[in-house]
Design an enzyme around this catalytic site. Structure first.
Site, PDB file in Angstrom:
ATOM      1  N   ASP A  72      -3.326  -1.126   3.676  1.00 20.20           N
ATOM      2  CA  ASP A  72      -4.097  -0.421   4.708  1.00 20.20           C
ATOM      3  C   ASP A  72      -5.593  -0.485   4.420  1.00 20.20           C
ATOM      4  O   ASP A  72      -6.416  -0.647   5.315  1.00 20.20           O
ATOM      5  CB  ASP A  72      -3.657   1.045   4.787  1.00 20.20           C
ATOM      6  CG  ASP A  72      -2.292   1.161   5.461  1.00 20.20           C
ATOM      7  OD1 ASP A  72      -1.872   0.155   6.088  1.00 20.20           O
ATOM      8  OD2 ASP A  72      -1.656   2.222   5.350  1.00 20.20           O
ATOM      9  N   CYS A  73      -5.947  -0.369   3.122  1.00 17.19           N
ATOM     10  CA  CYS A  73      -7.382  -0.385   2.794  1.00 17.19           C
ATOM     11  C   CYS A  73      -7.926  -1.796   2.600  1.00 17.19           C
ATOM     12  O   CYS A  73      -9.128  -2.025   2.722  1.00 17.19           O
ATOM     13  CB  CYS A  73      -7.656   0.482   1.573  1.00 17.19           C
ATOM     14  SG  CYS A  73      -6.463   0.267   0.241  1.00 17.19           S
ATOM     15  N   TYR A  74      -7.036  -2.747   2.266  1.00 14.99           N
ATOM     16  CA  TYR A  74      -7.449  -4.153   2.100  1.00 14.99           C
ATOM     17  C   TYR A  74      -6.541  -5.023   2.969  1.00 14.99           C
ATOM     18  O   TYR A  74      -5.577  -5.609   2.476  1.00 14.99           O
ATOM     19  CB  TYR A  74      -7.319  -4.580   0.633  1.00 14.99           C
ATOM     20  CG  TYR A  74      -8.296  -3.916  -0.314  1.00 14.99           C
ATOM     21  CD1 TYR A  74      -9.646  -4.277  -0.296  1.00 14.99           C
ATOM     22  CD2 TYR A  74      -7.871  -2.957  -1.224  1.00 14.99           C
ATOM     23  CE1 TYR A  74     -10.537  -3.683  -1.164  1.00 14.99           C
ATOM     24  CE2 TYR A  74      -8.760  -2.362  -2.095  1.00 14.99           C
ATOM     25  CZ  TYR A  74     -10.097  -2.724  -2.068  1.00 14.99           C
ATOM     26  OH  TYR A  74     -10.982  -2.150  -2.934  1.00 14.99           O
TER      27      TYR A  74
END
Lengths: 502, 130
Positions: A129-131
């Protein structure tokens, strides 16, 4: 008389420090005596330039957009370790290219970066989700990296055993090409210029001490991996900024048949604070002894053929087993001198001041071999214990019958004492039938040079023999050279499906 | 002086080097030879003054002859003077000068190729193949 590090640094800052190389020091001490040498000399510079496999660099690439958490990373097809956060990686010098094998590796990536050439970065990720990003490919120059910090786990060996080869074939090793029959000796290290040889008790070299690494000002981190200063084989972990390095002092190389390595220029300045430092920096090549190790024996503790010192090695010829044998240094003494001279200029010019270790290195430590809980298979466990052999005085026809009856292709030949003296194969017997001129007996046609194994030998070594000599069976012999079994290519099948595949 | 002699064996197995030695009286030193069923290559060493005589004689017998001069190329930019080549050369082509700089006497080379194979810095090559 003693001097303090502050006094020496003051003189460096004032441009008054007397700096000499470790090559000049023995002469100075011999001429002036130890006390005057202490008063006269402030700093002794050391240097070495050779293959240092245990080297590499931490790289930070910065974040892409959209960002990626790199899980596997390749630089010019050389895999770097990516198990460090999102865009950090460690490129190891000996890692080889997936496409160019031993002709290109981590060492070449490092040299390419330092020489200003562009390097292709490829990375993959599963996406989070963050990368969210899953792949990336980009061309990078050294200046595009946030950090490129060389950090070498094991550099600057105090001294290194020389290498030779008693076998009858050429060996390709990390000590270079070793000719058969002790045809040459190779060695490494710069002898009297080697950093640790000038401070074997680690009184001046330790954590936080400044160093010359690859042309950049760097630092000793501390004890190197596998360090064994208690037995005279100390090593150092060192670091410096790759962005300040010079390709003159960092060179990728390939030891043919072994793999990629990195030649590194490393030097450490030693402040001359007391008489003991005067004595340790007055070390000569004649004082530094190493063993000549037989690389023909494929075990960890290879036997020593002789003891030699660096003066003998550097003379170009060493007497070994009654013969004159030529030597090859694998490290460059010429460049080691340049390192020591360059470091001298830095200090004379006030570019580098010195420091005492913030943490001492244990000079008594001795490195241990691997603790192995599971031993690999030995010949004993898979060999064929049926011994079908023949006497050397028997008729060829008898040998043929034995081969047929025993359903084997190899017949060890023994003498009256039961000692192995030769081998005949079905091929030899066929040849004897077609061309009977050689004689009617087994000893007339047998091969006298027999490649053998022992029951205790690791199977991997026996397999290497089968491959190297292109043969399919090895007689297993005891200490008296009596045949106690046979190891054939068929027996190797026992390794599969058995306990060794667990 | 070194000559590289190549010959075909298709017309039969003529002992051409022995023949030349007998006819000219020049003592030929064979330093390296590779001969298979169809062709052969021999690297021979002869006194400089006999070069023309031997070359013409060999050519007259159908061999191709090339005079070898400095055939080995040392790339000074790649060489770091490590000396890995020094002890493995059968002809002692390599040595160090007083300053530990590598010295190469290419004239002694018999093109065995060992140094080219093992140079850690890939600084050696055959001329024309660099």
């Amino acid at each position: 008389m003693q001097k303090s590090i502050d006094q020496i640094n003051e003189r460096i800052r004032d441009g008054n420090a007397r700096v000499v190389t470790a090559e000049e020091m023995p002469r100075i001490v011999a001429d002036l005596g130890e006390k005057k040498a202490l008063a006269e000399v402030d700093v002794v510079t050391t240097g070495t330039f050779g293959a240092m496999c245990s080297s590499g660099a931490f790289l930070n690439f910065g974040h892409a957009d959209p960002p990626i958490r790199m899980e596997r990373v390749w630089l010019n097809d050389v895999e770097a370790y990516g198990g460090l956060a999102a865009v950090d990686a460690y490129i190891g010098a000996t890692q080889q290219s997936t496409t160019r094998e031993e002709n290109y590796g981590g060492a070449h990536v490092i040299e390419d970066f330092i020489s200003g050439r562009s390097v292709e970065l490829r990375a993959i990720s599963r996406g989070t989700d963050c990368y969210p990003r899953r792949t990336i490919t980009t061309e990078l120059l050294l200046e595009n990296l946030n950090q490129a910090i060389m950090c070498n786990p094991r550099n600057g060996y105090q001294r290194y055993n020389a290498a030779s080869n008693t076998t009858d074939r050429i060996l390709h090793t990390y000590m270079g090409m070793l000719l058969p029959g002790c045809g040459n000796i190779t060695y490494s290290g710069s002898g009297l210029l080697n950093p640790i040889s000038n401070d074997p008790r680690f009184r001046r070299i330790g954590s936080g001490v400044p160093a010359f690494l690859g042309g950049a000002p760097g630092m000793v981190i501390g004890e190197g991996t596998q360090a064994s200063p208690g037995s005279g084989f100390g090593t150092l972990m060192v670091t410096a900024d790759m962005k300040r390095m010079n390709p003159e002092f960092i060179r990728a190389a390939t030891m043919t048949g072994y793999g990629v390595t990195l030649y590194i220029g490393l030097g450490i300045p030693i402040p001359v604070l007391d008489l003991e430092t005067v004595r340790s920096t007055a070390v000569r090549d004649e004082d530094i002894w190493v063993d000549v190790i037989d690389y023909g024996i494929p075990t960890r503790s290879r036997p020593s053929l002789s003891k030699v010192n660096y003066a003998q090695l550097k003379s170009g010829v060493v007497e070994l087993r009654g013969e004159e044998v030529r030597t090859s240094p694998l490290s460059s003494f010429r460049r080691a001198r340049v390192v020591a001279e360059e470091l001298k200029l830095w200090i004379q010019g006030g570019k580098m001041t010195l420091a005492l270790p913030t943490r001492r290195i244990d000079s008594e430590k001795i490195s241990q071999p691997m603790h192995e809980t599971v031993q690999g298979p030995r010949v004993l466990e898979i060999m064929d214990r049926r011994v079908i052999a023949i006497g050397e005085g028997e008729a060829i026809r008898t040998a043929a019958q034995k081969l047929l009856k025993g359903e084997t292709n190899h017949l060890p030949v023994i003498n009256e004492q039961g000692v192995l003296v030769g081998i005949v194969t079905t091929y030899d017997i066929s040849k004897a039938v077609v061309n009977p001129a050689k004689g009617p007996l087994v000893k007339d046609i047998m091969k006298r040079k027999v490649i053998t194994t022992t029951s205790e030998e690791p199977v991997d070594i026996a397999v290497q023999k089968l491959e190297r000599y292109n043969i399919s069976a090895l007689p297993v012999v005891d200490r008296e050279f009596r045949v106690i079994g046979m190891l054939t290519a068929m027996d190797l099948g026992k390794l599969f499906g058995g306990r060794w595949l667990k | 002086m070194k000559l590289l002699v190549t010959f075909s064996r298709k017309e039969g197995k003529k002992p051409i080097i022995a023949q030349v030695v007998r006819d000219t009286g020049v003592l030929i030193n064979v330093e390296r030879a590779l001969i298979d069923s169809s062709e052969g290559e021999a690297l021979i060493d002869i006194p400089d003054e006999s070069c023309r005589l031997v070359k013409e004689k060999l050519e007259g017998m159908g061999a191709a002859v090339r005079i070898l001069e400095e055939e080995l190329n040392l790339d000074e930019a790649e060489c770091v003077d490590c000396g890995a080549c020094v002890s493995i050369c059968p002809q002692e082509v390599f040595s160090f000068d007083g300053n530990w700089k590598l010295r190469m006497e290419g004239k002694k080379c018999v093109l065995c190729g060992r140094c080219i194979e093992i140079c850690p810095h890939r600084a050696l090559s055959r001329k024309g193949e660099a």
